[in-house]
Design an enzyme around this catalytic site. Structure first.
Site, short mmCIF file in Angstrom:
data_model
loop_
_atom_site.label_atom_id
_atom_site.label_comp_id
_atom_site.label_asym_id
_atom_site.label_seq_id
_atom_site.Cartn_x
_atom_site.Cartn_y
_atom_site.Cartn_z
N LYS A 35 53.74 31.57 65.98
CA LYS A 35 52.43 31.16 65.24
C LYS A 35 52.51 31.61 63.64
CE LYS A 35 51.00 35.99 65.86
NZ LYS A 35 49.52 36.79 65.94
N TYR A 263 51.52 42.77 31.64
CA TYR A 263 49.97 43.08 31.77
C TYR A 263 49.89 44.55 31.82
CZ TYR A 263 48.99 38.03 32.14
OH TYR A 263 48.95 36.64 31.82
#
Ligand SMILES: Cc1ncc(COP(=O)(O)O)c(C=O)c1O
Length: 367
Positions: A35, A263
């Site tokens: 899945k 950042y």
């Protein structure tokens, strides 16, 4: 050279891992759980490689239809069963096996199948909520739901199933509670096949006496157990990494002590440092919360990430890797640097790491 980011899926490793699952399963049958686009590895190529599985487990009828359209000839089990009534026509047309975990699904089946000329009756996997607290018929309602199903002309067989919440925490009391709840109820139904273990139950021998096993994550070369337990890492089971995730070094900065990298000043150089910039980021599926110090490999040598993960870039420490140069290949995980180790550093499950690989990442399949 890699074109930005590449995920290489090793199909022999996948087969090796299925063999490991089979060796633990002994003579039990195997539902290979593919899945979630085979946990991010690609539904169709993975199914084509796993030809030794008995049945494939997918999430819903959409995944089942994709697999069927690829020419698959193995039985397909829909693990979430019927999501909406319109699924039933599609299920009946191909003859998928379905999980029933709720009365509503049973009522829908009754109504919709009455309108259809079903050529072959369906195999139903009746799920019990034995303590997972997610999907399933309660233990109290289980036997009568089973008997109800047994009387339906459209029902070929009922397979009794449950799913363990804590099998990766081997000593958890909940395992024994779930096993005894399930066996107490199902001993009243001795004629039907049963299914309990996923990867962790299979590897730990929890729920050993059932007819079907349902391994997922172990097929992709990841151990379901906590990485902190060295004896339960993937090598201990002979599992091989299936996915190798790689990118390129695209810049090198010679930084001074006190310089910022990336950042929000997540990393300030504590001394003069050589910093490499790699072209991979969270838009590729690399986890945005990877802290400073997450391991990577460059030219087969280990180093670590520095600074915050950007959308398309990360920083790595090249201070002790004088030979590293622009264009070199950087590996984020592979057979040397396990997905499980990166999962441990980032706090993101290995399942989540491979499922998050973005569409824009080139996928290649090797043998
Ligand atoms: C019902 C069921 N069976 C089997 C599996 C496979 O589990 P694992 O990937 O831990 O082996 C899953 C995965 O979530 C599942 O939901």
């Amino acid at each position: 050279m890699i074109h930005r980011v590449k995920a290489t899926i090793n199909l022999s490793a996948l087969n090796n891992n299925l063999k490991v699952a089979r060796s633990h399963a002994k003579n039990r049958k195997v539902v290979a759980v593919i899945k979630g686009n085979a946990y991010g590895h690609g539904l169709i190529p993975v199914a084509e490689a796993l030809q030794d599985a008995d049945t494939f487990g997918v999430t819903d009828v959409d995944e089942a239809d994709l697999l069927a359209a690829s020419g698959n000839t193995k039985p397909i089990l829909i693990l979430q069963g019927i999501i909406e009534r319109a699924d039933i026509n599609r299920i009946a047309k191909v003859g998928y096996q379905v999980v029933i975990h709720h009365f509503e699904q049973l009522a829908w089946l009754e109504k919709e199948l009455a309108k259809i000329n079903l050529t072959k009756p369906l195999s139903i996997w009746l799920k019990m909520n034995s303590g997972m607290g997610r999907l399933g018929i309660t233990p109290t309602d289980y036997v009568k739901t089973y008997q109800n199903l047994q009387n339906k002309a459209w029902c070929k067989e009922v397979i009794l199933m449950t799913h363990l919440a804590n099998a990766n925490l081997i000593d958890s009391d909940l395992n024994q509670h779930q096993l005894s709840t399930f066996s107490k109820i199902t001993q009243e139904l001795p004629d039907s096949a049963t299914s309990i273990p996923a990867s962790s139950g299979l590897l730990a021998g929890i729920g050993d006496n059932t007819d079907w096993v349902r391994p997922g994550i172990m097929l992709y070369g990841s151990s379901p157990f906590p990485f902190s337990d060295e004896h339960l890492r993937r090598e201990a089971f002979g599992l091989h990494a299936v996915m190798t995730l790689q990118s390129n070094l695209i810049s090198i900065q010679n930084c001074k002590a006190g310089d910022n990298v990336g950042y929000c000043s997540q990393f300030i150089c504590p001394q003069d440092m050589r910093i490499g910039i790699v072209s991979i980021g969270y838009a590729d599926g690399y986890p945005s919360n990877a802290p400073n110090g997450t391991p990577v490999l460059i030219n087969g040598k280990r180093t670590v990430t520095v600074g915050r993960v950007s959308m398309d870039m990360i920083g790595i420490d090249l201070s002790d890797l004088a030979e590293a140069k622009i264009g070199d290949t950087v590996t984020l995980w592979d057979d040397e640097l396990s997905l499980d180790e990166v999962a441990e550093h980032t706090g993101i499950l290995s399942y989540n790491l491979t499922c998050s690989i973005a569409q824009r990442v080139e996928k290649a399949y090797s043998n």
